[in-house]
Write a protein that holds these residues in place. Structure first.
Motif, PDB file in Angstrom:
ATOM      1  N   GLY A  82       0.799  -1.224   0.000  1.00  0.00           N
ATOM      2  CA  GLY A  82       0.000   0.000   0.000  1.00  0.00           C
ATOM      3  C   GLY A  82       0.828   1.269   0.000  1.00  0.00           C
ATOM      4  O   GLY A  82       0.276   2.357  -0.072  1.00  0.00           O
ATOM      5  N   SER A  83       2.164   1.167   0.097  1.00  0.00           N
ATOM      6  CA  SER A  83       3.042   2.337   0.043  1.00  0.00           C
ATOM      7  C   SER A  83       4.386   1.906  -0.525  1.00  0.00           C
ATOM      8  O   SER A  83       4.713   0.714  -0.527  1.00  0.00           O
ATOM      9  CB  SER A  83       3.230   2.942   1.445  1.00  0.00           C
ATOM     10  OG  SER A  83       3.967   2.048   2.260  1.00  0.00           O
ATOM     11  N   LEU A  84       5.177   2.869  -0.995  1.00  0.00           N
ATOM     12  CA  LEU A  84       6.466   2.533  -1.605  1.00  0.00           C
ATOM     13  C   LEU A  84       7.445   2.022  -0.551  1.00  0.00           C
ATOM     14  O   LEU A  84       8.121   1.009  -0.764  1.00  0.00           O
ATOM     15  CB  LEU A  84       7.034   3.768  -2.315  1.00  0.00           C
ATOM     16  CG  LEU A  84       6.143   4.362  -3.430  1.00  0.00           C
ATOM     17  CD1 LEU A  84       6.839   5.543  -4.088  1.00  0.00           C
ATOM     18  CD2 LEU A  84       5.793   3.310  -4.478  1.00  0.00           C
ATOM     19  N   ALA A  85       7.535   2.709   0.602  1.00  0.00           N
ATOM     20  CA  ALA A  85       8.446   2.254   1.650  1.00  0.00           C
ATOM     21  C   ALA A  85       8.004   0.890   2.187  1.00  0.00           C
ATOM     22  O   ALA A  85       8.831   0.010   2.455  1.00  0.00           O
ATOM     23  CB  ALA A  85       8.497   3.277   2.787  1.00  0.00           C
ATOM     24  N   GLY A  86       6.679   0.704   2.342  1.00  0.00           N
ATOM     25  CA  GLY A  86       6.159  -0.569   2.825  1.00  0.00           C
ATOM     26  C   GLY A  86       6.474  -1.712   1.883  1.00  0.00           C
ATOM     27  O   GLY A  86       6.819  -2.822   2.319  1.00  0.00           O
ATOM     28  N   TYR A  87       6.381  -1.453   0.549  1.00  0.00           N
ATOM     29  CA  TYR A  87       6.678  -2.514  -0.424  1.00  0.00           C
ATOM     30  C   TYR A  87       8.181  -2.812  -0.461  1.00  0.00           C
ATOM     31  O   TYR A  87       8.593  -3.962  -0.620  1.00  0.00           O
ATOM     32  CB  TYR A  87       6.198  -2.107  -1.819  1.00  0.00           C
ATOM     33  CG  TYR A  87       6.464  -3.182  -2.855  1.00  0.00           C
ATOM     34  CD1 TYR A  87       5.692  -4.341  -2.890  1.00  0.00           C
ATOM     35  CD2 TYR A  87       7.514  -3.052  -3.769  1.00  0.00           C
ATOM     36  CE1 TYR A  87       5.947  -5.340  -3.821  1.00  0.00           C
ATOM     37  CE2 TYR A  87       7.777  -4.039  -4.694  1.00  0.00           C
ATOM     38  CZ  TYR A  87       6.986  -5.186  -4.717  1.00  0.00           C
ATOM     39  OH  TYR A  87       7.249  -6.189  -5.628  1.00  0.00           O
TER      40      TYR A  87
END
Length: 767
Positions: A82-87
């Motif tokens: 759901g987010s770039l840092a999370g992925y």
């Protein structure tokens, strides 16, 4: 020449890069890395922003910190697509995004990848290029480094990604070392914390281990738990912790000067969560009280927040005292966010007493948030909570008489304050606004609820009832709901026989258990304490309550709502379809609920409930009069616990005395002469206690309350009497023959223990 200049620039950049890496490794402080160094690191990459996230393995989140003005805020990002840092954290891959808003570019990386635009919307910032690099140590994820927006808008180059990878490796090592040192220091602190108590044999290691696993350890704190459960004197615990920390130890002192300017920059909920608070400034030295004044990471954070103080003194304090300091300092005016509220007397002096206002003028004034009225109502609630009041009574008088405010403390009403009569409608209207009631309706009763966290500094809920009274006025009664954890079963004050019989019944697989008594006699508290003893992962427990006052993890708790037809009976009917093992019903108000409770207990469920009756034997006849089948009811019933609350003598000032022969004779007659003689007491050795009065109990001689109980155990003889619809007197005789002590007998036993006096027992008990 151009090539030479370019080479010098590269060497200069490399030099600055290595200096920054050295700075990271020498910091030894996570806050320095997350907050102080990030802007200078972002400049190395010519990026507009840099965020360094650290992984929280337990919550499966990424955590970072940002500084806004003087306030430091923690931000979290879920690990996922759901987010770039999370992925980046989820996949362990580096991401180099040219346009975060280009959905096609993101889907080319992963079909579920998306960019979380909420931060941009909130701040007005426009994210374009994003470079996310995972930070790993020994193949374990430490966090994510995220660079945003390359200045010049050309995107992050291969050189940037190489430098970012090298930087991420250095950050991983530095953060790993900080965590390792912090964990090691914490382990050493925990082992040595109670050395003094161990050396003096006040506790042993098994006691400390047992206390650390207690369900209340997280909320109360281990220090408080040891003092309460193992009777460690406060002075000994203070000495123990002072020796361990090597610091001074401070207690709550309401006379200390306020620190309004210092406290404006940090929220009270954060101080409570992190368990520290600025206490005073002495000769330009800021003194900060901490639950653990040796916590170096927290010390660094405090030094960072209060950088203007070159010297900060860290001292120890109990968690309870830290919370008291915070509550004392942060009595804030809602909406203003600064400056502690004045006393009630100061607020009353600010009220305009120049002319008699019309009712509608008063209502209009409070609807427009008249600040003094708002502060006054908040202050009344806060002080009632501090005094441990159970109810607040707002009582306007006809004509020009002042409004009386009374508090019920330990079961007795006391006059708390008088408010000028001109504000009798404004006070009522403010409370109705807070509880969502109709301020224009003054002819019929209304009831509602206030979640005080929205209006003031204390996390408490209040049940509100308004009643029209003479002179076209409205009385308001606010019940302060005793929210929180259940008290331990062993602390209910049951006698040995009552405790054993009650504990045996609550561990049975099915049947009906009733706790009875008048309103405010502690029935819900007792039920929750009983249910807590069987609250295990293997047991499914449903509760229907009105309202939910005490919460427990593991229970599935339901709030009934009569206005929409969701009654106790309908909740009970729904529970039977939800695979319960244990059911707790707040009250058996009618025949339908009582019948369903009996039916539920006969079909293999353990059912707990309450009833408003005067004694345990009277409960049987009351339920039979409701229309219950005596055969089904007698088969289902396990036991009935009747209870009252009497005021407890103040431990600081109560005085012991030898009663006269006449007093002993009266007591024996009330107990039952034969049964009193069976106790085997020597009249010459009997000692009682009486109220004296001191500042701690406001001169009343009483502080706190204790339970008086009678427990009817439903054995075979009792079941036969119930089937025959025997009278109350016969039921009482059989219950006493089965070992029941009546409410008054239980009270007299507690008088003999010096816990209360005979006047209190007579006040709450008849038999």
């Amino acid at each position: 020449m151009a090539e030479g200049n370019q080479l010098r620039e590269q060497l200069e950049h490399r030099k600055r890069f290595m200096e920054k890496i050295n700075e990271i490794h020498s910091s030894g402080n996570l806050n320095t890395i997350l907050i102080e160094l990030k802007d200078s690191i972002a400049d190395l990459f010519k990026a507009e922003r840099l965020t360094i996230y650290v992984i929280d393995q337990k919550r499966k989140m990424l955590m970072s910190k940002v500084k806004s003005g003087e306030e430091i805020t923690q931000i979290t990002v879920p690990i996922g697509s759901g987010s770039l840092a999370g992925y980046c954290a989820l996949s362990g891959m580096m991401l180099n995004i040219r346009d975060a808003y280009d959905d096609h570019e993101l889907k080319m990386i992963n079909s579920e990848l998306s960019f979380d635009v909420n931060w941009d919307k909130k701040t007005g910032f426009r994210t374009r290029q994003v470079l996310c690099v995972p930070m790993k140590f020994n193949n374990s994820l430490i966090g994510v480094m995220q660079l945003i927006n390359k200045k010049g808008d050309q995107g992050f180059t291969e050189t940037d990604t190489n430098y970012a990878t090298e930087l991420a490796t250095s950050l991983s090592i530095a953060i790993h070392n900080i965590f390792r040192l912090s964990a090691s220091a914490k382990l050493i602190r925990n082992k040595s914390r109670y050395n003094y108590l161990l050396d003096k044999n006040l506790v042993d290691e098994a006691d400390i281990q047992k206390a650390s696993q207690h369900p209340e350890a997280a909320t109360l704190g281990l220090d408080q738990l040891l003092m309460r459960d193992y009777k460690i004197p406060v002075e000994e615990m203070v000495k123990c912790l002072s020796l361990n920390f090597g610091t001074e130890f401070v207690a709550f002192d309401p006379e200390l000067p306020r620190l309004d300017e210092i406290l404006k920059r940090i929220r009270p909920d954060r101080l409570k969560k992190e368990r520290w608070v600025p206490v005073k400034v002495d000769n330009s030295v800021l003194q900060v009280a901490m639950e653990d004044p040796t916590d170096l990471a927290k010390q660094d954070l405090i030094k960072f927040i209060f950088q203007e103080y070159k010297r900060i003194s860290f001292v120890g304090a109990f968690r309870e005292d830290i919370f008291k300091f915070v509550d004392h300092y942060y009595r804030l005016v809602p909406g203003e966010g600064e400056g502690p509220a004045a006393s009630v007397s100061d607020l009353l002096s600010k009220l305009d007493t120049s002319e008699d206002p019309e009712i509608e003028q008063e209502v209009q004034r409070v609807s427009e948030q008249d600040s003094v009225i708002v502060q006054l109502v908040n202050k009344i609630i806060c002080e009632a909570y501090d005094k441990k009041a159970s109810d607040i009574h707002i009582e306007p008088q006809p004509g020009r008489e002042d409004v009386q405010v009374r508090l019920r403390v330990d079961g007795r009403c006391m006059l708390y304050q008088r408010i000028p009569y001109k504000y009798k409608h404004a006070i009522t209207s403010r409370i109705k606004i807070m509880s969502g009631l109709d301020i224009s309706e003054r002819r019929k009763p209304q009831d509602g609820k206030i979640d005080f966290k929205k209006f003031g500094p204390i996390p408490v809920e209040l049940r509100v009832a308004t009643l029209p009274s003479s002179g076209q006025l409205e009385d308001v009664v606010l019940r302060i709901l005793a929210s929180g954890e259940p008290i331990p079963f062993d602390n209910l004050g049951l006698t040995e026989r009552n405790r054993l019989v009650f504990a045996e019944n609550i561990h049975k697989p099915y049947g009906l258990i009733l706790v009875v008594g008048p309103t405010g006699s502690g029935k819900t508290t007792t039920l929750h304490s009983a249910v807590a003893t069987i609250n295990t992962p293997e047991t499914k427990i449903w509760t229907a309550e009105d309202p939910i006052e005490i919460t427990q993890k593991g229970l599935r708790q339901v709030q009934v709502n009569n206005k929409i037809g969701f009654t106790f009976a309908s909740a009970l009917r729904a529970f039977l379809r939800a695979d319960p093992d244990v059911i707790m019903v707040g009250e058996m108000r009618d025949e339908e609920t009582a019948s369903m409770g009996v039916e539920s207990s006969l079909t293999g469920h353990l059912v707990f409930s309450t009833l408003h009756t005067n004694s345990a034997p009277e409960t049987v006849t009351r339920l039979l009069d409701m229309g219950l089948d005596p055969f089904s009811f007698s088969d289902a019933l396990l036991c009935i616990l009747a209870q009252r609350l009497a005021r407890r003598l103040c431990g600081a000032c109560k005085e012991s005395y030898r009663p006269t022969a006449a007093e002993i004779a009266d007591m024996a007659e009330e107990y039952g002469t034969e049964q009193f003689q069976a106790l085997g007491l020597d009249p010459a050795s009997i000692q009682l206690a009486r109220a004296k009065g001191c500042p701690k109990c406001n001169g009343s001689g009483y502080k706190g309350r204790l339970g008086l109980h009678e427990l009817l155990d439903c054995g075979d003889e009792m079941k036969a009497l119930i089937k025959g619809k025997a009278e109350v007197a016969r039921l009482r005789e059989q219950a006493i023959a089965d070992g029941m002590t009546t409410l008054k007998q239980d009270g007299i036993l507690k008088c003999l223990q010096g816990l209360t006096d005979i006047h209190e027992v007579r006040r709450v008990c008849i038999k």
